[in-house]
Design an enzyme around this catalytic site. Sequence first.
Site, mmCIF file in Angstrom:
data_model
loop_
_atom_site.group_PDB
_atom_site.id
_atom_site.type_symbol
_atom_site.label_atom_id
_atom_site.label_comp_id
_atom_site.label_asym_id
_atom_site.label_seq_id
_atom_site.Cartn_x
_atom_site.Cartn_y
_atom_site.Cartn_z
ATOM 1 N N SER A 1 3.439 11.354 -3.398
ATOM 2 C CA SER A 1 2.860 11.268 -4.824
ATOM 3 C C SER A 1 2.736 9.844 -5.055
ATOM 4 O O SER A 1 1.743 9.450 -5.961
ATOM 5 C CB SER A 1 4.150 11.739 -5.706
ATOM 6 O OG SER A 1 5.363 11.018 -5.655
ATOM 7 N N ASN A 2 3.635 8.734 -4.389
ATOM 8 C CA ASN A 2 3.116 7.323 -4.631
ATOM 9 C C ASN A 2 1.888 6.931 -4.168
ATOM 10 O O ASN A 2 1.255 6.077 -4.657
ATOM 11 C CB ASN A 2 4.288 6.296 -4.088
ATOM 12 C CG ASN A 2 5.543 6.416 -4.919
ATOM 13 O OD1 ASN A 2 5.732 5.705 -5.954
ATOM 14 N ND2 ASN A 2 6.620 7.091 -4.648
ATOM 15 N N HIS B 1 11.670 1.673 -3.159
ATOM 16 C CA HIS B 1 12.964 2.209 -2.887
ATOM 17 C C HIS B 1 13.491 2.860 -4.355
ATOM 18 O O HIS B 1 13.619 2.045 -5.320
ATOM 19 C CB HIS B 1 14.138 1.484 -2.319
ATOM 20 C CG HIS B 1 15.349 2.075 -1.842
ATOM 21 N ND1 HIS B 1 15.387 2.983 -0.880
ATOM 22 C CD2 HIS B 1 16.539 2.249 -2.461
ATOM 23 C CE1 HIS B 1 16.870 3.353 -0.889
ATOM 24 N NE2 HIS B 1 17.529 2.993 -1.811
ATOM 25 N N LEU C 1 12.401 2.993 9.958
ATOM 26 C CA LEU C 1 12.530 1.688 9.695
ATOM 27 C C LEU C 1 11.382 0.938 10.747
ATOM 28 O O LEU C 1 11.084 1.084 11.725
ATOM 29 C CB LEU C 1 13.819 1.312 10.822
ATOM 30 C CG LEU C 1 14.542 -0.003 10.437
ATOM 31 C CD1 LEU C 1 15.067 0.055 8.719
ATOM 32 C CD2 LEU C 1 15.890 0.069 11.080
#
Length: 195
Positions: free
Chosen positions: A12-13, A108, A91
């Site tokens: 969605s981002n 975040h 990461l």
Amino acid sequence: MRIAIFASGTGSNAEAIIQAQRNGQLQAEIALVVTDNPQAKVIERVQPYNIPVQIFEPKEYENKDAFEHAIIDVLRQYDITFIVLAGYMRLVGPALLEWYEGNMVNIHPSLLPSFPGLHAIEQAYNANVKITGVTIHYVDAGMDTGPIIAQEAVRIEETDTIETLTEKIQKVEHKLYPKTIEHIVNQTKGLDGDE
Ligand code: GRF
């Protein structure tokens, strides 16, 4: 600036950033989408925008270094100068950092340094804090530890559930991320980043 968006999930981002670019709010080329998950919803989500998607499955590589070098080769083919992590569930290792540290950002869903790592929304909700939010930061070798670029607070009301809080946070993310990338693009051009 030529951007690659990295995403592992629903995207969605990623879509919010692409839409901001398409409607002129973000002046940068979104040249590539990278995913580590062949099942990720982001793949079909970005299809209507005709942006190339490259899938890299970690299990196909000997180790993380080989995996990241394969990604870097493709990033270089596409002349990528900036990486936007948008729900990339891995990461970042030394190879990608060597090429892109300082030119790689992450979003975040908490007010870092509170609640780093997985399930940040649930962590904040279960901690009974009254304010959480969204952080955008440069990526370094740590887990959600790099220099903070932008933050926006989201209030947790008595009536909120994890679901309603997630919706509120995502709404903020979808505005703050494109806006913050646009600021960085403007700074890179040597222009005034203010609105
Ligand atoms: C977002 O909440 C982001 O903050 C976190 O992962 C989630 C990705 O969601 N890093 P989406 O895939 O962009 O919908």
